[in-house]
Write a protein that holds these residues in place. Structure first.
Motif, PDB file in Angstrom:
ATOM      1  N   LEU A   8      47.333  46.441  25.899  1.00 40.72           N
ATOM      2  CA  LEU A   8      47.292  45.504  27.129  1.00 40.72           C
ATOM      3  C   LEU A   8      46.006  44.525  26.967  1.00 40.72           C
ATOM      4  O   LEU A   8      46.447  43.477  27.174  1.00 40.72           O
ATOM      5  N   ILE A  12      46.992  40.408  26.540  1.00 41.00           N
ATOM      6  CA  ILE A  12      46.174  39.520  27.323  1.00 41.00           C
ATOM      7  C   ILE A  12      45.522  38.361  26.184  1.00 41.00           C
ATOM      8  O   ILE A  12      45.723  37.226  26.465  1.00 41.00           O
ATOM      9  N   ASP A  40      54.480  46.770  30.141  1.00 42.20           N
ATOM     10  CA  ASP A  40      52.966  46.370  30.105  1.00 42.20           C
ATOM     11  C   ASP A  40      52.783  45.169  31.063  1.00 42.20           C
ATOM     12  O   ASP A  40      51.700  45.142  31.732  1.00 42.20           O
ATOM     13  N   MET A  41      53.738  44.172  30.835  1.00 43.79           N
ATOM     14  CA  MET A  41      53.686  43.121  31.821  1.00 43.79           C
ATOM     15  C   MET A  41      53.453  43.530  33.544  1.00 43.79           C
ATOM     16  O   MET A  41      52.728  43.095  34.203  1.00 43.79           O
ATOM     17  N   LEU A  44      50.045  44.892  33.948  1.00 39.47           N
ATOM     18  CA  LEU A  44      49.051  43.837  34.032  1.00 39.47           C
ATOM     19  C   LEU A  44      48.997  43.066  35.286  1.00 39.47           C
ATOM     20  O   LEU A  44      48.104  42.819  36.149  1.00 39.47           O
ATOM     21  N   SER A  45      50.328  42.874  35.949  1.00 33.93           N
ATOM     22  CA  SER A  45      50.640  42.392  36.943  1.00 33.93           C
ATOM     23  C   SER A  45      50.076  43.341  38.270  1.00 33.93           C
ATOM     24  O   SER A  45      49.356  42.726  39.230  1.00 33.93           O
ATOM     25  N   MET A  47      47.404  45.078  37.951  1.00 37.89           N
ATOM     26  CA  MET A  47      46.189  45.013  37.947  1.00 37.89           C
ATOM     27  C   MET A  47      45.538  43.645  38.434  1.00 37.89           C
ATOM     28  O   MET A  47      44.428  43.511  38.382  1.00 37.89           O
ATOM     29  N   ILE A  49      46.119  40.753  37.163  1.00 40.94           N
ATOM     30  CA  ILE A  49      45.871  39.774  36.095  1.00 40.94           C
ATOM     31  C   ILE A  49      47.430  38.693  36.403  1.00 40.94           C
ATOM     32  O   ILE A  49      48.068  38.907  36.209  1.00 40.94           O
ATOM     33  N   ILE A  51      49.222  36.761  35.083  1.00 40.84           N
ATOM     34  CA  ILE A  51      50.234  36.281  34.130  1.00 40.84           C
ATOM     35  C   ILE A  51      51.441  36.243  34.692  1.00 40.84           C
ATOM     36  O   ILE A  51      51.969  37.036  35.540  1.00 40.84           O
TER      37      ILE A  51
END
Length: 321
Positions: A8, A12, A40-41, A44-45, A47, A49, A51
């Motif tokens: 992860l 980033i 993983d995307m 991240l979303s 969390m 983040i 992106i």
DNA sequence: GTCCAGAGCTATGTAGCGCG
DNA sequence: CGCGCTACATAGCTCTGGAC
């Protein structure tokens, strides 16, 4: 789990290094499948983040100015986090070991990001009107206290300052809680609470004569957001006055060489003079600036200021007979 | 406390779909 | 065709409970 965490972080870094990177390339670089990258995307979303994928064939990139440290905070979240500093000593025994260190790192990273962002905005602001940067040409707007005051607003430290008010020819001395630093019309204004009166004021940065950043921190009692303050400044702009000035050819070199005004338009007249259109929010200061040109500068519009000037000159004439 | 079997969960890959 | 995305299958890990 550890492997996933490493991946992860790597994603980033990769997206940061190469905005628009494709899922396939991310999979190759992370030695995994595209399917795993998509999962993983999602993670991240979740969390927060920021992106995003840019659409078909355009890969992934960060939203806004996101850097490795995801401080996409709201005003409330930032407020909550900075408040911890005030009570840190009291609750220290309750905190897990290492919390304080982690807190300091997070705040340090946040402050660095904010300073970087401020500098970028400053540079971009200068780019809008190249060759006419107020701060460098007139020497008037550059305050040596910009950085100390900026850092004090970020760390919520009280400042002790001397502030000059030209209208009253007065030098004020006192403590100020620096809330926000706002770039406006190529100047910096500090919004802060004055300890003497307890009221909020806007201070022009170049009018600070002396500034000392104290060790004491303050808690914000007013909760206006940066947006609200900017709207306030925008409101001031609407109250500003549109002037049309004629400058004779004799003073054009002086005007070109050293000026803090930002004309909307400059028109060359047939007699060698120029007509300047500009909008002024601080009329008193503008007229004071204009007076240096004496008879070489003529107010064409607005009529009431032209009349005011005429009246003033008659009074002067009466004095000298 | 240790071992073990089985259930349940997590992370991952394959194959394939829809879209520009 | 290439890309983003998903349904489904599976390997491997963790948790749980019982036996010793």
């Amino acid at each position: 789990m550890t492997d996933r965490l490493i991946r992860l972080m790597r994603i980033i870094t990769l997206v940061q290094a190469k905005p628009g990177i494709l899922a396939r390339e991310l999979a190759e670089r992370c030695s995994t499948s595209e399917r795993t990258i998509y999962r993983d995307m999602e993670a991240l979303s979740a969390m927060h983040i920021p992106i995003t994928h840019l659409g078909y064939g355009k890969g992934y990139q960060f939203i806004g100015r996101f850097a490795l440290y995801p401080f996409d905070w709201t005003e409330d979240e930032l407020e909550a986090f900075t408040t911890v500093a005030q009570v840190m000593n009291q609750i220290k025994p309750l905190l897990p070991e290492g919390f304080e260190g982690a807190y300091e790192k997070v705040m340090a990273a946040y402050h660095k990001q904010k300073v970087d962002r401020m500098e970028t905005e400053l540079q971009e602001g200068e780019h809008h009107q190249p060759g006419k940067t107020v701060s460098t040409q007139s020497g008037e707007e550059q305050s040596e206290y910009l950085m100390p005051i900026l850092l004090a607003t970020l760390s919520q430290q009280i400042i002790q300052a001397e502030y000059y008010i030209p209208e009253r020819n007065e030098l004020l001395y006192g403590k100020i809680d620096p809330y926000l630093l706002i770039p406006w019309q190529r100047r910096f204004y500090l919004v802060g609470r004055n300890h003497n009166t307890g009221e909020m004021y806007t201070y022009r940065l170049n009018r600070f004569e002396r500034v000392v950043v104290l060790d004491d921190v303050f808690i914000k009692v007013h909760t206006h957001t940066q947006q609200e303050w900017q709207n306030y400044f925008r409101g001031k702009e609407e109250e500003s006055v549109a002037f049309k000035i004629r400058l004779s050819s004799a003073v054009i070199p002086k005007y070109k060489e050293k000026t803090f005004i930002t004309p909307i338009a400059e028109t060359a007249a047939t007699d060698g003079s120029i007509i300047i259109d500009l909008t002024i929010s601080d009329v008193r200061e503008f007229l004071s600036w204009l007076s240096q040109y004496g008879s070489e500068a003529e107010i064409l519009e607005p009529v009431q200021y032209r009349e005011m000037m005429k009246h003033q000159l008659k009074k002067w004439l009466a004095v000298y007979g």
